[in-house]
Design a protein around this motif. Structure first.
Motif, PDB file in Angstrom:
ATOM      1  N   UNK A 113       0.822  -1.205   0.000  1.00  0.00           N
ATOM      2  CA  UNK A 113       0.000   0.000   0.000  1.00  0.00           C
ATOM      3  C   UNK A 113       0.863   1.266   0.000  1.00  0.00           C
ATOM      4  N   UNK A 114       1.901   1.270   0.785  1.00  0.00           N
ATOM      5  CA  UNK A 114       2.783   2.444   0.838  1.00  0.00           C
ATOM      6  C   UNK A 114       3.518   2.622  -0.489  1.00  0.00           C
ATOM      7  N   UNK A 115       3.961   1.524  -1.081  1.00  0.00           N
ATOM      8  CA  UNK A 115       4.630   1.606  -2.386  1.00  0.00           C
ATOM      9  C   UNK A 115       3.670   2.132  -3.449  1.00  0.00           C
ATOM     10  N   UNK A 116       2.401   1.759  -3.358  1.00  0.00           N
ATOM     11  CA  UNK A 116       1.396   2.269  -4.301  1.00  0.00           C
ATOM     12  C   UNK A 116       1.256   3.778  -4.165  1.00  0.00           C
ATOM     13  N   UNK A 117       1.249   4.292  -2.951  1.00  0.00           N
ATOM     14  CA  UNK A 117       1.186   5.743  -2.745  1.00  0.00           C
ATOM     15  C   UNK A 117       2.412   6.411  -3.368  1.00  0.00           C
ATOM     16  N   UNK A 118       3.580   5.824  -3.173  1.00  0.00           N
ATOM     17  CA  UNK A 118       4.804   6.389  -3.761  1.00  0.00           C
ATOM     18  C   UNK A 118       4.716   6.396  -5.283  1.00  0.00           C
ATOM     19  N   UNK A 119       4.256   5.304  -5.865  1.00  0.00           N
ATOM     20  CA  UNK A 119       4.124   5.236  -7.327  1.00  0.00           C
ATOM     21  C   UNK A 119       3.082   6.227  -7.845  1.00  0.00           C
ATOM     22  N   UNK A 120       1.998   6.409  -7.110  1.00  0.00           N
ATOM     23  CA  UNK A 120       0.976   7.378  -7.528  1.00  0.00           C
ATOM     24  C   UNK A 120       1.517   8.808  -7.477  1.00  0.00           C
ATOM     25  N   UNK A 121       2.454   9.066  -6.582  1.00  0.00           N
ATOM     26  CA  UNK A 121       3.063  10.392  -6.544  1.00  0.00           C
ATOM     27  C   UNK A 121       3.945  10.605  -7.773  1.00  0.00           C
ATOM     28  N   UNK A 122       4.569   9.543  -8.250  1.00  0.00           N
ATOM     29  CA  UNK A 122       5.349   9.649  -9.488  1.00  0.00           C
ATOM     30  C   UNK A 122       4.423   9.934 -10.663  1.00  0.00           C
ATOM     31  N   UNK A 123       3.270   9.266 -10.689  1.00  0.00           N
ATOM     32  CA  UNK A 123       2.277   9.523 -11.741  1.00  0.00           C
ATOM     33  C   UNK A 123       1.812  10.972 -11.673  1.00  0.00           C
ATOM     34  N   UNK A 124       1.499  11.424 -10.468  1.00  0.00           N
ATOM     35  CA  UNK A 124       1.019  12.806 -10.319  1.00  0.00           C
ATOM     36  C   UNK A 124       2.103  13.799 -10.720  1.00  0.00           C
ATOM     37  N   UNK A 125       3.351  13.543 -10.341  1.00  0.00           N
ATOM     38  CA  UNK A 125       4.449  14.422 -10.727  1.00  0.00           C
ATOM     39  C   UNK A 125       4.531  14.540 -12.242  1.00  0.00           C
ATOM     40  N   UNK A 126       4.405  13.422 -12.911  1.00  0.00           N
ATOM     41  CA  UNK A 126       4.458  13.428 -14.371  1.00  0.00           C
ATOM     42  C   UNK A 126       3.325  14.281 -14.946  1.00  0.00           C
ATOM     43  N   UNK A 127       2.146  14.220 -14.331  1.00  0.00           N
ATOM     44  CA  UNK A 127       1.003  14.981 -14.827  1.00  0.00           C
ATOM     45  C   UNK A 127       1.134  16.477 -14.585  1.00  0.00           C
ATOM     46  N   UNK A 128       1.842  16.879 -13.520  1.00  0.00           N
ATOM     47  CA  UNK A 128       1.885  18.309 -13.176  1.00  0.00           C
ATOM     48  C   UNK A 128       3.274  18.918 -13.289  1.00  0.00           C
ATOM     49  N   UNK A 129       4.230  18.199 -13.843  1.00  0.00           N
ATOM     50  CA  UNK A 129       5.585  18.759 -13.918  1.00  0.00           C
ATOM     51  C   UNK A 129       5.639  19.990 -14.813  1.00  0.00           C
ATOM     52  N   UNK A 130       4.736  20.076 -15.760  1.00  0.00           N
ATOM     53  CA  UNK A 130       4.523  21.293 -16.532  1.00  0.00           C
ATOM     54  C   UNK A 130       3.042  21.623 -16.400  1.00  0.00           C
ATOM     55  N   UNK A 131       2.635  22.753 -16.884  1.00  0.00           N
ATOM     56  CA  UNK A 131       1.240  23.161 -16.699  1.00  0.00           C
ATOM     57  C   UNK A 131       0.294  22.102 -17.258  1.00  0.00           C
ATOM     58  N   UNK A 132      -0.484  21.449 -16.397  1.00  0.00           N
ATOM     59  CA  UNK A 132      -1.332  20.348 -16.839  1.00  0.00           C
ATOM     60  C   UNK A 132      -2.643  20.830 -17.451  1.00  0.00           C
ATOM     61  N   UNK A 133      -3.169  20.033 -18.302  1.00  0.00           N
ATOM     62  CA  UNK A 133      -4.521  20.210 -18.845  1.00  0.00           C
ATOM     63  C   UNK A 133      -4.721  21.550 -19.541  1.00  0.00           C
ATOM     64  N   UNK A 134      -3.661  22.178 -19.970  1.00  0.00           N
ATOM     65  CA  UNK A 134      -3.757  23.472 -20.640  1.00  0.00           C
ATOM     66  C   UNK A 134      -3.854  23.222 -22.142  1.00  0.00           C
ATOM     67  N   UNK A 135      -4.991  23.535 -22.752  1.00  0.00           N
ATOM     68  CA  UNK A 135      -5.128  23.248 -24.180  1.00  0.00           C
ATOM     69  C   UNK A 135      -4.163  24.039 -25.053  1.00  0.00           C
ATOM     70  N   UNK A 136      -3.652  25.166 -24.552  1.00  0.00           N
ATOM     71  CA  UNK A 136      -2.722  25.962 -25.327  1.00  0.00           C
ATOM     72  C   UNK A 136      -1.265  25.596 -25.088  1.00  0.00           C
ATOM     73  N   UNK A 137      -1.040  24.646 -24.196  1.00  0.00           N
ATOM     74  CA  UNK A 137       0.320  24.262 -23.844  1.00  0.00           C
ATOM     75  C   UNK A 137       0.969  23.513 -25.007  1.00  0.00           C
ATOM     76  N   UNK A 138       2.204  23.868 -25.247  1.00  0.00           N
ATOM     77  CA  UNK A 138       2.989  23.154 -26.251  1.00  0.00           C
ATOM     78  C   UNK A 138       3.505  21.889 -25.591  1.00  0.00           C
ATOM     79  N   UNK A 139       3.243  20.717 -26.161  1.00  0.00           N
ATOM     80  CA  UNK A 139       3.703  19.483 -25.536  1.00  0.00           C
ATOM     81  C   UNK A 139       5.228  19.421 -25.467  1.00  0.00           C
ATOM     82  N   UNK A 140       5.756  18.822 -24.383  1.00  0.00           N
ATOM     83  CA  UNK A 140       7.219  18.684 -24.291  1.00  0.00           C
ATOM     84  C   UNK A 140       7.760  17.826 -25.427  1.00  0.00           C
ATOM     85  N   UNK A 141       8.950  18.151 -25.893  1.00  0.00           N
ATOM     86  CA  UNK A 141       9.538  17.420 -27.006  1.00  0.00           C
ATOM     87  C   UNK A 141      10.376  16.237 -26.533  1.00  0.00           C
ATOM     88  N   UNK A 142      10.648  16.162 -25.257  1.00  0.00           N
ATOM     89  CA  UNK A 142      11.493  15.082 -24.727  1.00  0.00           C
ATOM     90  C   UNK A 142      10.625  13.973 -24.197  1.00  0.00           C
TER      91      UNK A 142
END
Length: 142
Positions: A113-142
């Motif tokens: 359960x604790x490892x799942x929380x840690x992995x979900x934080x990695x997922x969340x980090x990936x989603x918000x590392x740049x401005x999320x859900x912004x339709x005008x955002x230029x997608x990262x090239x990397x």
């Protein structure tokens, strides 16, 4: 338009995800705060009160900051919450694994359960590392 409708429309898109993360952060903040006020004796006795307080403070801080940031979509602030909760869950996972390896009993369910929380934080980090859900955002090239 009702007050509830106006409040709902002020929540960052996708609203269901924002509300669910708000609830997740509240749960984590509550758990951290309760552990700060009354540390689990079995764990604090093994790792010490200072380590337990640090882990609980990281979780409480991350949960409060995340709850504050999730509904309006303050992505740059939520990154702080994700890092704090991620660090707390990684430390907790290490502690659980160490106790599993060095003391009698099976702690693997707790570890999963604790490892799942840690992995979900990695997922969340990936989603918000740049401005999320912004339709005008230029997608990262990397």
């Amino acid at each position: 338009m009702t007050v509830l409708t106006r409040l709902w429309l002020r929540i960052h898109q996708p609203r269901v995800i924002s509300v669910l993360y708000f609830l997740i952060y509240l749960c984590l903040a509550s758990g951290g705060l309760l552990a700060l006020l009354d540390p689990p004796a079995s764990l604090a006795g093994q790792i010490g009160t200072a380590a337990m307080s640090t882990l609980s403070a990281l979780l409480t801080f991350g949960g409060i900051v995340g709850a504050f940031a999730a509904l309006p979509g303050i992505w740059w602030l939520e990154r702080t919450a994700v890092l704090s909760i991620g660090l707390a869950s990684a430390l907790y996972a290490i502690i659980i694994f160490t106790l599993h390896a060095t003391t009698p009993g099976n702690r693997l369910l707790q570890l999963s359960f604790v490892a799942t929380v840690a992995l979900m934080q990695i997922v969340r980090w990936h989603r918000i590392r740049v401005r999320p859900y912004d339709p005008d955002r230029v997608p990262p090239t990397v």
